[in-house]
Design an enzyme around this catalytic site. Structure first.
Site, mmCIF file in Angstrom:
data_model
loop_
_atom_site.group_PDB
_atom_site.id
_atom_site.type_symbol
_atom_site.label_atom_id
_atom_site.label_comp_id
_atom_site.label_asym_id
_atom_site.label_seq_id
_atom_site.Cartn_x
_atom_site.Cartn_y
_atom_site.Cartn_z
ATOM 1 N N HIS A 102 0.848 -1.205 0.000
ATOM 2 C CA HIS A 102 0.000 0.000 0.000
ATOM 3 C C HIS A 102 0.870 1.237 0.000
ATOM 4 O O HIS A 102 1.943 1.255 0.589
ATOM 5 C CB HIS A 102 -0.932 0.006 1.213
ATOM 6 C CG HIS A 102 -0.252 -0.252 2.517
ATOM 7 N ND1 HIS A 102 0.062 -1.525 2.944
ATOM 8 C CD2 HIS A 102 0.200 0.578 3.480
ATOM 9 C CE1 HIS A 102 0.660 -1.465 4.120
ATOM 10 N NE2 HIS A 102 0.773 -0.192 4.469
ATOM 11 N N HIS A 104 0.897 5.171 1.254
ATOM 12 C CA HIS A 104 0.258 6.179 2.104
ATOM 13 C C HIS A 104 0.285 7.507 1.351
ATOM 14 O O HIS A 104 1.327 7.888 0.792
ATOM 15 C CB HIS A 104 1.043 6.367 3.401
ATOM 16 C CG HIS A 104 1.078 5.163 4.298
ATOM 17 N ND1 HIS A 104 0.305 5.050 5.438
ATOM 18 C CD2 HIS A 104 1.818 4.020 4.241
ATOM 19 C CE1 HIS A 104 0.563 3.899 6.041
ATOM 20 N NE2 HIS A 104 1.490 3.248 5.338
HETATM 21 P P1 AMP Z 1 1.985 0.165 7.296
HETATM 22 O O1 AMP Z 1 2.617 0.392 8.627
HETATM 23 O O2 AMP Z 1 2.665 0.893 6.192
HETATM 24 O O3 AMP Z 1 1.785 -1.310 7.022
HETATM 25 O O4 AMP Z 1 0.558 0.855 7.408
HETATM 26 C C1 AMP Z 1 -0.623 0.174 7.617
HETATM 27 C C2 AMP Z 1 -1.683 1.228 7.800
HETATM 28 O O5 AMP Z 1 -2.950 0.609 7.700
HETATM 29 C C3 AMP Z 1 -1.646 1.938 9.152
HETATM 30 O O6 AMP Z 1 -1.478 3.340 8.946
HETATM 31 C C4 AMP Z 1 -3.001 1.598 9.775
HETATM 32 O O7 AMP Z 1 -3.553 2.684 10.483
HETATM 33 C C5 AMP Z 1 -3.828 1.245 8.562
HETATM 34 N N1 AMP Z 1 -4.928 0.315 8.799
HETATM 35 C C6 AMP Z 1 -4.903 -0.844 9.507
HETATM 36 N N2 AMP Z 1 -6.115 -1.441 9.473
HETATM 37 C C7 AMP Z 1 -6.913 -0.645 8.705
HETATM 38 C C8 AMP Z 1 -8.289 -0.720 8.300
HETATM 39 N N3 AMP Z 1 -9.059 -1.727 8.666
HETATM 40 N N4 AMP Z 1 -8.763 0.285 7.529
HETATM 41 C C9 AMP Z 1 -7.981 1.307 7.148
HETATM 42 N N5 AMP Z 1 -6.690 1.433 7.509
HETATM 43 C C10 AMP Z 1 -6.167 0.471 8.281
#
Ligand code: AMP
Length: 137
Positions: A102, A104
């Site tokens: 993903h 950001h």
């Molecule tokens: P990363 O640390 O780059 O893997 O970021 C994962 C991101 O996903 C974090 O910023 C979380 O806040 C976000 N996240 C986790 N679960 C969900 C969800 N169900 N819906 C939307 N965002 C999420």
């Protein structure tokens, strides 16, 4: 590394859990980060199953960056942000917490922001912001 079909973003892609959707097409989904590091914090994911950008096909990678650019433009306009930060973590050792690649899209600067937010966003507020971004797409 094998892809975990039960990661939370795979469940969002299968509509098994909800999200505040910003954009969707055949290859891509964008939705609000549930723990925003700033208002308007959006995630852009490919539908192709891949844990990190290293496992993603070149076709999906190039499509994804185009969609990231499009969503970033909408987030910038909707949030009236002077700047936009894009970041993308690969592997737990890099801080990745959800094993589906993903990007950001973060209004403003990541400098001084927490790497991981610890507070859940208010769902109604997330939906309001999502609507503002959707209106720019
Ligand atoms: P990363 O640390 O780059 O893997 O970021 C994962 C991101 O996903 C974090 O910023 C979380 O806040 C976000 N996240 C986790 N679960 C969900 C969800 N169900 N819906 C939307 N965002 C999420």
């Amino acid at each position: 590394m094998s892809y975990d079909e039960n990661n939370i973003f795979a469940k969002i892609l299968r509509d098994e859990i909800p999200c505040s959707k910003v954009y969707e097409d055949d290859t891509t989904l964008a939705f609000m980060d549930i723990m925003p590091q700033a208002p308007g914090h959006t995630l852009v994911i490919p539908k192709e199953p891949a844990e990190t950008i290293l496992e993603l096909s070149p076709e999906a990678a190039s499509d994804l960056i185009n969609k990231v650019q499009m969503v970033a433009q909408a987030v910038k306009t909707a949030m009236k942000a002077d700047g936009i930060t894009l970041f993308q973590l690969n592997g737990a050792a890099a801080g990745q917490t959800v094993p589906h690649i993903h990007f950001h899209v973060l209004p403003g600067s990541i400098l001084g922001a927490r790497t991981h937010a610890s507070e859940m966003g208010d769902p109604a507020e997330l939906e309001k912001v999502a609507a503002r971004i959707r209106a720019e797409l």
